[in-house]
Design a protein around this motif. Structure first.
Motif, PDB file in Angstrom:
ATOM      1  N   PRO A  50      33.644   7.068  85.126  1.00  0.00           N
ATOM      2  CA  PRO A  50      33.007   8.178  85.848  1.00  0.00           C
ATOM      3  C   PRO A  50      31.930   7.684  86.812  1.00  0.00           C
ATOM      4  N   ALA A  51      31.647   8.507  87.809  1.00  0.00           N
ATOM      5  CA  ALA A  51      30.547   8.255  88.737  1.00  0.00           C
ATOM      6  C   ALA A  51      29.818   9.580  88.962  1.00  0.00           C
ATOM      7  N   TRP A  52      28.515   9.510  89.240  1.00  0.00           N
ATOM      8  CA  TRP A  52      27.780  10.757  89.428  1.00  0.00           C
ATOM      9  C   TRP A  52      26.605  10.549  90.373  1.00  0.00           C
ATOM     10  N   HIS A  53      26.216  11.614  91.036  1.00  0.00           N
ATOM     11  CA  HIS A  53      24.939  11.680  91.733  1.00  0.00           C
ATOM     12  C   HIS A  53      24.693  13.124  92.152  1.00  0.00           C
ATOM     13  N   ASP A  54      23.408  13.488  92.197  1.00  0.00           N
ATOM     14  CA  ASP A  54      22.976  14.808  92.689  1.00  0.00           C
ATOM     15  C   ASP A  54      23.710  15.966  92.019  1.00  0.00           C
ATOM     16  N   GLY A  55      23.882  15.881  90.699  1.00  0.00           N
ATOM     17  CA  GLY A  55      24.471  16.986  89.956  1.00  0.00           C
ATOM     18  C   GLY A  55      25.970  17.104  90.052  1.00  0.00           C
ATOM     19  N   ALA A  56      26.648  16.060  90.545  1.00  0.00           N
ATOM     20  CA  ALA A  56      28.114  16.069  90.619  1.00  0.00           C
ATOM     21  C   ALA A  56      28.655  14.866  89.862  1.00  0.00           C
ATOM     22  N   VAL A  57      29.716  15.081  89.111  1.00  0.00           N
ATOM     23  CA  VAL A  57      30.351  14.009  88.331  1.00  0.00           C
ATOM     24  C   VAL A  57      31.822  13.977  88.698  1.00  0.00           C
ATOM     25  N   THR A  58      32.357  12.767  88.953  1.00  0.00           N
ATOM     26  CA  THR A  58      33.780  12.625  89.238  1.00  0.00           C
ATOM     27  C   THR A  58      34.390  11.561  88.336  1.00  0.00           C
ATOM     28  N   PHE A  59      35.639  11.784  87.936  1.00  0.00           N
ATOM     29  CA  PHE A  59      36.348  10.873  87.045  1.00  0.00           C
ATOM     30  C   PHE A  59      37.830  11.214  87.111  1.00  0.00           C
ATOM     31  N   THR A  60      38.641  10.429  86.424  1.00  0.00           N
ATOM     32  CA  THR A  60      40.087  10.657  86.415  1.00  0.00           C
ATOM     33  C   THR A  60      40.553  10.997  85.010  1.00  0.00           C
ATOM     34  N   VAL A  61      41.390  12.002  84.893  1.00  0.00           N
ATOM     35  CA  VAL A  61      42.041  12.353  83.629  1.00  0.00           C
ATOM     36  C   VAL A  61      43.523  12.017  83.759  1.00  0.00           C
ATOM     37  N   GLN A  62      44.073  11.393  82.718  1.00  0.00           N
ATOM     38  CA  GLN A  62      45.480  11.023  82.700  1.00  0.00           C
ATOM     39  C   GLN A  62      46.185  11.690  81.523  1.00  0.00           C
ATOM     40  N   MET A  63      47.477  11.923  81.653  1.00  0.00           N
ATOM     41  CA  MET A  63      48.288  12.391  80.542  1.00  0.00           C
ATOM     42  C   MET A  63      49.275  11.288  80.195  1.00  0.00           C
ATOM     43  N   VAL A  64      49.234  10.851  78.930  1.00  0.00           N
ATOM     44  CA  VAL A  64      50.080   9.755  78.468  1.00  0.00           C
ATOM     45  C   VAL A  64      50.831  10.198  77.223  1.00  0.00           C
ATOM     46  N   LYS A  65      51.914   9.517  76.920  1.00  0.00           N
ATOM     47  CA  LYS A  65      52.636   9.786  75.680  1.00  0.00           C
ATOM     48  C   LYS A  65      51.755   9.426  74.490  1.00  0.00           C
ATOM     49  N   ALA A  66      51.765  10.256  73.461  1.00  0.00           N
ATOM     50  CA  ALA A  66      50.957   9.970  72.273  1.00  0.00           C
ATOM     51  C   ALA A  66      51.386   8.676  71.607  1.00  0.00           C
ATOM     52  N   THR A  67      52.634   8.270  71.804  1.00  0.00           N
ATOM     53  CA  THR A  67      53.152   7.042  71.208  1.00  0.00           C
ATOM     54  C   THR A  67      52.839   5.803  72.039  1.00  0.00           C
ATOM     55  N   GLY A  68      52.225   6.002  73.220  1.00  0.00           N
ATOM     56  CA  GLY A  68      51.867   4.868  74.060  1.00  0.00           C
ATOM     57  C   GLY A  68      52.624   4.872  75.370  1.00  0.00           C
ATOM     58  N   GLY A  69      52.208   3.979  76.275  1.00  0.00           N
ATOM     59  CA  GLY A  69      52.850   3.897  77.583  1.00  0.00           C
ATOM     60  C   GLY A  69      51.910   4.313  78.686  1.00  0.00           C
ATOM     61  N   GLY A  70      52.396   4.198  79.919  1.00  0.00           N
ATOM     62  CA  GLY A  70      51.581   4.521  81.077  1.00  0.00           C
ATOM     63  C   GLY A  70      51.482   6.012  81.313  1.00  0.00           C
ATOM     64  N   PRO A  71      50.582   6.431  82.219  1.00  0.00           N
ATOM     65  CA  PRO A  71      50.395   7.856  82.497  1.00  0.00           C
ATOM     66  C   PRO A  71      51.596   8.466  83.191  1.00  0.00           C
ATOM     67  N   VAL A  72      51.905   9.710  82.829  1.00  0.00           N
ATOM     68  CA  VAL A  72      52.965  10.459  83.498  1.00  0.00           C
ATOM     69  C   VAL A  72      52.380  11.480  84.470  1.00  0.00           C
ATOM     70  N   TRP A  73      51.068  11.664  84.400  1.00  0.00           N
ATOM     71  CA  TRP A  73      50.355  12.582  85.290  1.00  0.00           C
ATOM     72  C   TRP A  73      48.910  12.138  85.337  1.00  0.00           C
ATOM     73  N   ALA A  74      48.262  12.375  86.480  1.00  0.00           N
ATOM     74  CA  ALA A  74      46.845  12.038  86.604  1.00  0.00           C
ATOM     75  C   ALA A  74      46.195  13.002  87.581  1.00  0.00           C
ATOM     76  N   ALA A  75      44.896  13.184  87.442  1.00  0.00           N
ATOM     77  CA  ALA A  75      44.152  14.042  88.360  1.00  0.00           C
ATOM     78  C   ALA A  75      42.737  13.511  88.511  1.00  0.00           C
ATOM     79  N   THR A  76      42.234  13.585  89.724  1.00  0.00           N
ATOM     80  CA  THR A  76      40.820  13.317  89.972  1.00  0.00           C
ATOM     81  C   THR A  76      40.060  14.617  89.722  1.00  0.00           C
ATOM     82  N   ILE A  77      38.998  14.528  88.923  1.00  0.00           N
ATOM     83  CA  ILE A  77      38.186  15.701  88.575  1.00  0.00           C
ATOM     84  C   ILE A  77      36.821  15.571  89.246  1.00  0.00           C
ATOM     85  N   LEU A  78      36.408  16.606  89.941  1.00  0.00           N
ATOM     86  CA  LEU A  78      35.060  16.672  90.511  1.00  0.00           C
ATOM     87  C   LEU A  78      34.367  17.882  89.922  1.00  0.00           C
ATOM     88  N   THR A  79      33.313  17.655  89.156  1.00  0.00           N
ATOM     89  CA  THR A  79      32.566  18.755  88.555  1.00  0.00           C
ATOM     90  C   THR A  79      31.184  18.838  89.191  1.00  0.00           C
TER      91      THR A  79
END
Length: 274
Positions: A78-107
Motif C-alpha cells: 500500500p501507499a498513502w498520503h493526504d488521507g488517501a490510500v491505494t493498494f491492489t487486491v487480487q483473487m486467487v484460488k484457495a488451493t494456490g496459484g496466480g491471480p485470476v483477477w486484480a483491482a487497484t483500490i483507491l480509498t
C-alpha cells in the motif's frame, strides 16, 4: 510515503472483510471501515452507505469465496498520503496459484480514518501466455549477459530469495540479499564478471499459472578464477505482474556451485552448503 502501522492494519481489514464467513462480523467490519455515508465505485456500479456496501461484500464472498473456492489477497504494498490510500487486491484460488483477477483500490478517508469514497479499478489478470513470454525472455537476457537488460524485466521492488544460508559463502560473494531493480543489475553484473562468457539453460521447462511461473533447468558455467566448469540443477519461482518480475526465488544445487568456485577443499563446503 511509507505506510504506517494503522494504515497497514486498515488495508488488512479491508482485504479480509471480503473473505469473512461470519455475516455479523462482516457487517461490523464494513461499519468500521466505511463512513455511514461512504460510497464504493466500481466499473459497473456505485454502492451507497453501509447497507448497500454490506450487500455488495456479502455477494462477492458468497459467489467467489464460499461457492467459488477463491480468496482475496493483498497484491502490491500500500501507499498513502493526504488521507488517501491505494493498494491492489487480487483473487486467487484457495488451493494456490496466480491471480485470476486484480483491482487497484483507491480509498479516500474522512477525519476519523473511515472510507468516504472507495474507487475500484479492475484490471485483467496476467494471461499464461504473457507470464511465459516474460519468463522465457528472462532466460534469454541472462544468457546474453547484459545485466542492465536483465534488470529491466524486474519491478523497482523485488521479493528476492536464494537457497543459501543468510551469511552467504566467500566463494560466491554475489549471492546476498537484494530488493531493488538496481540490486538485480548488480547481481547479474557480478555473476557475469566471475564467469567466462557463457550462461546456458539447456531445454528449460517453464510451468505457468496466471502470474506465477516455475522454471526447471540446469546452469552450466565456468568460473574465471578456477577454470572448472560446473553444472547445477536449478529451479526458479517467479511472480510476474504487469509484465515485470516482482518475486524471484532461486533453488539450486549450491554445493556444486561452491565447489567449482572455491579456492580450497570441499569438506568445509559440504558442511556449510545446503
Amino acid at each position: 510515503m511509507g505506510i504506517t502501522d494503522d494504515t497497514a492494519a486498515f488495508v488488512r481489514r479491508y482485504v479480509d472483510v471480503w473473505n469473512e464467513p461470519d455475516a455479523d462480523e462482516r457487517r461490523a467490519t464494513v461499519a468500521a471501515l466505511w463512513a455511514e455515508d461512504g460510497i464504493e465505485h466500481t466499473d459497473a456500479n456505485t454502492y451507497h452507505g453501509h447497507t448497500e456496501i454490506t450487500a455488495r461484500v456479502t455477494g462477492a464472498y458468497e459467489q467467489f469465496v464460499r461457492d467459488g473456492g477463491f480468496r482475496f489477497t493483498l497484491g502490491d504494498e500500500p501507499a498513502w498520503h493526504d488521507g488517501a490510500v491505494t493498494f491492489t487486491v487480487q483473487m486467487v484460488k484457495a488451493t494456490g496459484g496466480g491471480p485470476v483477477w486484480a483491482a487497484t483500490i483507491l480509498t479516500v478517508l474522512d477525519a476519523d480514518g473511515r472510507i468516504r469514497a472507495d474507487h475500484q479499478f479492475a484490471r485483467a489478470a496476467p494471461s499464461n501466455a504473457d507470464t511465459r513470454a516474460t519468463a522465457e525472455e528472462l532466460l534469454r537476457r541472462i544468457g546474453a549477459g547484459n545485466p542492465d537488460e536483465v534488470a529491466e524485466l524486474f519491478a523497482e521492488k523485488v521479493d528476492w530469495r536464494l537457497s543459501w544460508p543468510a551469511e552467504g559463502h566467500p566463494a560466491v560473494p554475489w549471492i546476498r540479499p537484494r530488493n531493488t531493480r538496481a540490486d538485480v543489475a548488480d547481481h547479474f553484473r557480478e555473476l557475469r564478471d566471475a564467469h567466462v562468457p557463457q550462461h546456458e539453460f539447456p531445454d528449460p521447462t517453464v510451468l505457468v499459472d496466471g502470474a506465477g511461473a516455475v522454471v526447471l533447468t540446469e546452469i552450466r558455467q565456468t568460473p574465471r578464477a578456477t577454470g572448472v566448469p560446473y553444472t547445477a540443477l536449478c529451479a526458479l519461482r517467479l511472480t510476474i505482474e504487469d509484465g515485470l518480475i516482482t518475486a524471484y526465488h532461486v533453488y539450486e544445487d549450491s554445493l556444486s556451485v561452491a565447489n567449482a568456485l572455491a579456492a580450497s577443499g570441499v569438506q568445509d563446503l559440504q558442511q556449510e552448503s545446503v
